[in-house]
Design a protein around this motif. Structure first.
Motif, PDB file in Angstrom:
ATOM      1  N   GLU A  36     -16.382  -2.870 -22.037  1.00  0.00           N
ATOM      2  CA  GLU A  36     -16.734  -4.240 -21.650  1.00  0.00           C
ATOM      3  C   GLU A  36     -18.176  -4.605 -22.018  1.00  0.00           C
ATOM      4  OE1 GLU A  36     -17.315  -6.741 -17.535  1.00  0.00           O
ATOM      5  OE2 GLU A  36     -15.626  -5.352 -17.615  1.00  0.00           O
ATOM      6  N   THR A  37     -19.111  -3.689 -21.787  1.00  0.00           N
ATOM      7  CA  THR A  37     -20.517  -3.971 -22.084  1.00  0.00           C
ATOM      8  C   THR A  37     -20.758  -4.056 -23.584  1.00  0.00           C
ATOM      9  OG1 THR A  37     -21.160  -2.829 -20.054  1.00  0.00           O
ATOM     10  CG2 THR A  37     -22.899  -3.229 -21.663  1.00  0.00           C
ATOM     11  N   ALA A  38     -20.163  -3.161 -24.352  1.00  0.00           N
ATOM     12  CA  ALA A  38     -20.316  -3.197 -25.809  1.00  0.00           C
ATOM     13  C   ALA A  38     -19.704  -4.479 -26.374  1.00  0.00           C
ATOM     14  CB  ALA A  38     -19.686  -1.965 -26.439  1.00  0.00           C
ATOM     15  N   ALA A  39     -18.570  -4.911 -25.832  1.00  0.00           N
ATOM     16  CA  ALA A  39     -17.949  -6.160 -26.272  1.00  0.00           C
ATOM     17  C   ALA A  39     -18.862  -7.338 -25.947  1.00  0.00           C
ATOM     18  CB  ALA A  39     -16.583  -6.340 -25.613  1.00  0.00           C
ATOM     19  N   TRP A  40     -19.494  -7.308 -24.785  1.00  0.00           N
ATOM     20  CA  TRP A  40     -20.433  -8.363 -24.403  1.00  0.00           C
ATOM     21  C   TRP A  40     -21.618  -8.376 -25.380  1.00  0.00           C
ATOM     22  CZ3 TRP A  40     -25.535  -8.592 -22.869  1.00  0.00           C
ATOM     23  CH2 TRP A  40     -25.958  -9.797 -22.327  1.00  0.00           C
ATOM     24  N   LEU A  41     -22.143  -7.191 -25.725  1.00  0.00           N
ATOM     25  CA  LEU A  41     -23.247  -7.111 -26.685  1.00  0.00           C
ATOM     26  C   LEU A  41     -22.823  -7.656 -28.049  1.00  0.00           C
ATOM     27  CD1 LEU A  41     -24.858  -3.654 -25.861  1.00  0.00           C
ATOM     28  CD2 LEU A  41     -25.964  -5.895 -25.697  1.00  0.00           C
ATOM     29  N   ALA A  57     -31.498  -5.682 -26.188  1.00  0.00           N
ATOM     30  CA  ALA A  57     -31.854  -4.990 -24.942  1.00  0.00           C
ATOM     31  C   ALA A  57     -32.315  -6.000 -23.896  1.00  0.00           C
ATOM     32  CB  ALA A  57     -32.932  -3.941 -25.197  1.00  0.00           C
ATOM     33  N   GLN A  58     -33.085  -7.000 -24.313  1.00  0.00           N
ATOM     34  CA  GLN A  58     -33.536  -8.023 -23.370  1.00  0.00           C
ATOM     35  C   GLN A  58     -32.355  -8.807 -22.817  1.00  0.00           C
ATOM     36  OE1 GLN A  58     -36.727  -8.471 -22.085  1.00  0.00           O
ATOM     37  NE2 GLN A  58     -35.443  -9.622 -20.671  1.00  0.00           N
ATOM     38  N   LYS A  59     -31.394  -9.152 -23.678  1.00  0.00           N
ATOM     39  CA  LYS A  59     -30.189  -9.842 -23.210  1.00  0.00           C
ATOM     40  C   LYS A  59     -29.448  -8.980 -22.190  1.00  0.00           C
ATOM     41  CE  LYS A  59     -29.597 -13.466 -26.170  1.00  0.00           C
ATOM     42  NZ  LYS A  59     -29.399 -14.814 -25.714  1.00  0.00           N
ATOM     43  N   LEU A  60     -29.365  -7.681 -22.462  1.00  0.00           N
ATOM     44  CA  LEU A  60     -28.687  -6.750 -21.555  1.00  0.00           C
ATOM     45  C   LEU A  60     -29.403  -6.708 -20.205  1.00  0.00           C
ATOM     46  CD1 LEU A  60     -26.279  -4.755 -21.608  1.00  0.00           C
ATOM     47  CD2 LEU A  60     -27.883  -2.998 -22.308  1.00  0.00           C
ATOM     48  N   CYS A  61     -30.732  -6.671 -20.223  1.00  0.00           N
ATOM     49  CA  CYS A  61     -31.513  -6.664 -18.979  1.00  0.00           C
ATOM     50  C   CYS A  61     -31.322  -7.965 -18.197  1.00  0.00           C
ATOM     51  CB  CYS A  61     -32.999  -6.473 -19.276  1.00  0.00           C
ATOM     52  SG  CYS A  61     -33.427  -4.820 -19.825  1.00  0.00           S
ATOM     53  N   ASP A  62     -31.223  -9.074 -18.912  1.00  0.00           N
ATOM     54  CA  ASP A  62     -31.040 -10.367 -18.255  1.00  0.00           C
ATOM     55  C   ASP A  62     -29.676 -10.472 -17.582  1.00  0.00           C
ATOM     56  OD1 ASP A  62     -33.553 -11.071 -19.184  1.00  0.00           O
ATOM     57  OD2 ASP A  62     -32.795 -12.342 -20.816  1.00  0.00           O
ATOM     58  N   GLU A  63     -28.667  -9.816 -18.152  1.00  0.00           N
ATOM     59  CA  GLU A  63     -27.292  -9.931 -17.653  1.00  0.00           C
ATOM     60  C   GLU A  63     -26.938  -8.857 -16.618  1.00  0.00           C
ATOM     61  OE1 GLU A  63     -23.428 -11.645 -17.476  1.00  0.00           O
ATOM     62  OE2 GLU A  63     -25.287 -12.413 -18.327  1.00  0.00           O
ATOM     63  N   TYR A  64     -27.448  -7.652 -16.814  1.00  0.00           N
ATOM     64  CA  TYR A  64     -27.100  -6.520 -15.962  1.00  0.00           C
ATOM     65  C   TYR A  64     -28.354  -5.939 -15.325  1.00  0.00           C
ATOM     66  CZ  TYR A  64     -22.669  -6.589 -18.526  1.00  0.00           C
ATOM     67  OH  TYR A  64     -21.466  -6.963 -19.088  1.00  0.00           O
ATOM     68  N   GLU A  65     -28.185  -5.243 -14.241  1.00  0.00           N
ATOM     69  CA  GLU A  65     -29.309  -4.580 -13.575  1.00  0.00           C
ATOM     70  C   GLU A  65     -29.554  -3.245 -14.260  1.00  0.00           C
ATOM     71  OE1 GLU A  65     -29.204  -4.354  -9.317  1.00  0.00           O
ATOM     72  OE2 GLU A  65     -28.269  -6.331  -9.167  1.00  0.00           O
ATOM     73  N   VAL A  66     -30.399  -3.278 -15.282  1.00  0.00           N
ATOM     74  CA  VAL A  66     -30.707  -2.092 -16.069  1.00  0.00           C
ATOM     75  C   VAL A  66     -32.170  -2.166 -16.480  1.00  0.00           C
ATOM     76  CG1 VAL A  66     -29.905  -3.189 -18.204  1.00  0.00           C
ATOM     77  CG2 VAL A  66     -29.941  -0.710 -18.050  1.00  0.00           C
ATOM     78  N   SER A  67     -32.814  -1.010 -16.554  1.00  0.00           N
ATOM     79  CA  SER A  67     -34.222  -0.982 -16.959  1.00  0.00           C
ATOM     80  C   SER A  67     -34.325  -1.238 -18.463  1.00  0.00           C
ATOM     81  CB  SER A  67     -34.847   0.377 -16.630  1.00  0.00           C
ATOM     82  OG  SER A  67     -34.336   1.378 -17.498  1.00  0.00           O
ATOM     83  N   VAL A  68     -35.493  -1.670 -18.892  1.00  0.00           N
ATOM     84  CA  VAL A  68     -35.721  -1.948 -20.312  1.00  0.00           C
ATOM     85  C   VAL A  68     -35.506  -0.683 -21.139  1.00  0.00           C
ATOM     86  CG1 VAL A  68     -37.447  -2.645 -22.014  1.00  0.00           C
ATOM     87  CG2 VAL A  68     -37.279  -3.869 -19.856  1.00  0.00           C
ATOM     88  N   ASP A  69     -36.031   0.444 -20.654  1.00  0.00           N
ATOM     89  CA  ASP A  69     -35.885   1.699 -21.400  1.00  0.00           C
ATOM     90  C   ASP A  69     -34.422   2.109 -21.530  1.00  0.00           C
ATOM     91  OD1 ASP A  69     -38.607   1.933 -21.828  1.00  0.00           O
ATOM     92  OD2 ASP A  69     -38.936   3.223 -20.082  1.00  0.00           O
TER      93      ASP A  69
END
Length: 89
Positions: A36-41, A57-69
């Motif tokens: 699901e996450t890879a499809a979203w990316l 990575a910034q889009k991923l951080c904006d959508e999910y609770e994940v650190s930048v690293d």
């Protein structure tokens, strides 16, 4: 980086898969299953004119609770896979 023309995300039997259409299908000849996450990316990458590890990575951080690293590590891994199978340029 960009998604190569001729590759699209489809739902096949409830799974997210990248398939080749037209000329993209001739040399690809397979389907690449995405979680699901890879499809979203993939959808985010398609919507952008071009992308980098940092922009996705910034889009991923904006959508999910994940650190930048963590986001950069995850995005780099998926982009490496996409490059290896030839769906991005």
């Amino acid at each position: 980086m960009k998604i190569k023309k001729g590759f699209v995300l489809r739902q096949v039997c409830g799974e997210n898969v990248i398939v080749g259409e037209g000329l993209g299908a001739i040399n690809f000849g397979k389907m690449l299953a995405l979680n699901e996450t890879a499809a979203w990316l993939w959808q985010q990458a398609v919507a952008m004119d071009g992308f980098t590890i940092d922009t996705l990575a910034q889009k991923l951080c904006d959508e999910y609770e994940v650190s930048v690293d963590e986001a950069k590590t995850d995005v780099a891994a998926i982009l490496d896979e996409w490059q290896n199978v030839g769906v991005v340029e």
